[in-house]
Design a protein around this motif. Sequence first.
Motif, PDB file in Angstrom:
ATOM      1  N   GLY A  99      35.277  25.642  34.164  1.00 47.63           N
ATOM      2  CA  GLY A  99      35.893  26.653  34.765  1.00 47.63           C
ATOM      3  C   GLY A  99      37.286  26.109  35.386  1.00 47.63           C
ATOM      4  O   GLY A  99      38.129  26.983  35.236  1.00 47.63           O
ATOM      5  N   ASN A 156      40.358  28.380  33.479  1.00 49.42           N
ATOM      6  CA  ASN A 156      41.086  28.896  34.421  1.00 49.42           C
ATOM      7  C   ASN A 156      42.607  28.921  33.962  1.00 49.42           C
ATOM      8  O   ASN A 156      43.388  29.964  33.971  1.00 49.42           O
ATOM      9  CB  ASN A 156      40.798  28.656  35.842  1.00 49.42           C
ATOM     10  N   ASP A 157      42.965  27.602  33.604  1.00 51.40           N
ATOM     11  CA  ASP A 157      44.452  27.455  33.602  1.00 51.40           C
ATOM     12  C   ASP A 157      44.796  27.937  32.002  1.00 51.40           C
ATOM     13  O   ASP A 157      45.884  28.499  31.837  1.00 51.40           O
ATOM     14  CB  ASP A 157      44.807  25.902  33.678  1.00 51.40           C
ATOM     15  N   TYR A 173      34.834  35.024  36.268  1.00 55.62           N
ATOM     16  CA  TYR A 173      35.723  34.667  37.431  1.00 55.62           C
ATOM     17  C   TYR A 173      37.130  34.537  36.743  1.00 55.62           C
ATOM     18  O   TYR A 173      38.188  34.832  37.121  1.00 55.62           O
ATOM     19  CB  TYR A 173      35.207  33.399  38.273  1.00 55.62           C
ATOM     20  N   ASP A 174      37.054  33.317  35.861  1.00 51.33           N
ATOM     21  CA  ASP A 174      38.493  33.012  35.021  1.00 51.33           C
ATOM     22  C   ASP A 174      39.185  34.299  34.776  1.00 51.33           C
ATOM     23  O   ASP A 174      40.409  34.394  34.438  1.00 51.33           O
ATOM     24  CB  ASP A 174      38.175  31.900  34.135  1.00 51.33           C
ATOM     25  N   HIS A 178      39.875  37.205  37.908  1.00 50.67           N
ATOM     26  CA  HIS A 178      40.365  36.549  39.193  1.00 50.67           C
ATOM     27  C   HIS A 178      41.822  37.054  39.619  1.00 50.67           C
ATOM     28  O   HIS A 178      42.067  37.404  40.853  1.00 50.67           O
ATOM     29  CB  HIS A 178      40.183  35.096  39.626  1.00 50.67           C
ATOM     30  N   ASP A 238      45.292  31.723  32.391  1.00 47.60           N
ATOM     31  CA  ASP A 238      46.377  32.020  33.178  1.00 47.60           C
ATOM     32  C   ASP A 238      47.640  31.392  32.765  1.00 47.60           C
ATOM     33  O   ASP A 238      48.645  31.540  33.369  1.00 47.60           O
ATOM     34  CB  ASP A 238      46.159  31.287  34.960  1.00 47.60           C
TER      35      ASP A 238
END
Length: 198
Positions: A58, A62-63, A125-126, A129, A66
Amino acid sequence: MNDWLRLLRISNLPTVWSSVLVPLAFAGGARGVDFANPDTYLAVGVALVSATCLYLAGMVLNDVLDLRIDRMERPERPLPSGRISPAIAMAAGVSMLGIGAILPFGLGAAAGIAATSIAVAVVAYDALHLRTAWSTALMGICRGGIYVLSTLCLCSYYGWSADIAVVLTMFAAPMVIHVVGFSMVARDEVRDEVSPQW
């Protein structure tokens, strides 16, 4: 090495491990967990490895997702700075996600389904968000799901009845509420708009 530790946010792992151990602690003496039996630690070990992989996946994914925004707002991070290749990070994240989701199937379908559900929530979520504040509910599901995963790993191993699983997984509900509320406050603080209900 420091860049990978930063990307993985390794310092938060003890909170994941403690969530895995909560059902074991509460199930302890009352439900016949044999701490002297080395096989007992198989169920706990599977839950720990699975939860660890899901958490680390996760963080990495996420990174990766993003990256475009981080290139503008956090250029010093390992991916936008180029110190870690986004392609390698994506491969590592997907690999850990797969291990975390598949490993618990060795203890039974219920544990495997719980782990796979957490993996789906992690990816959702990733991906979401930055688009909606209510993605924090997905984060809560991820963290509360660890209690469920750990419980089902123990249940699969010990053959406990469904009512015991329900009682133990009730510990997940306060964690979900806490994570959602805490995340909403943290999100709003950035905008100086903390919502009074939280």
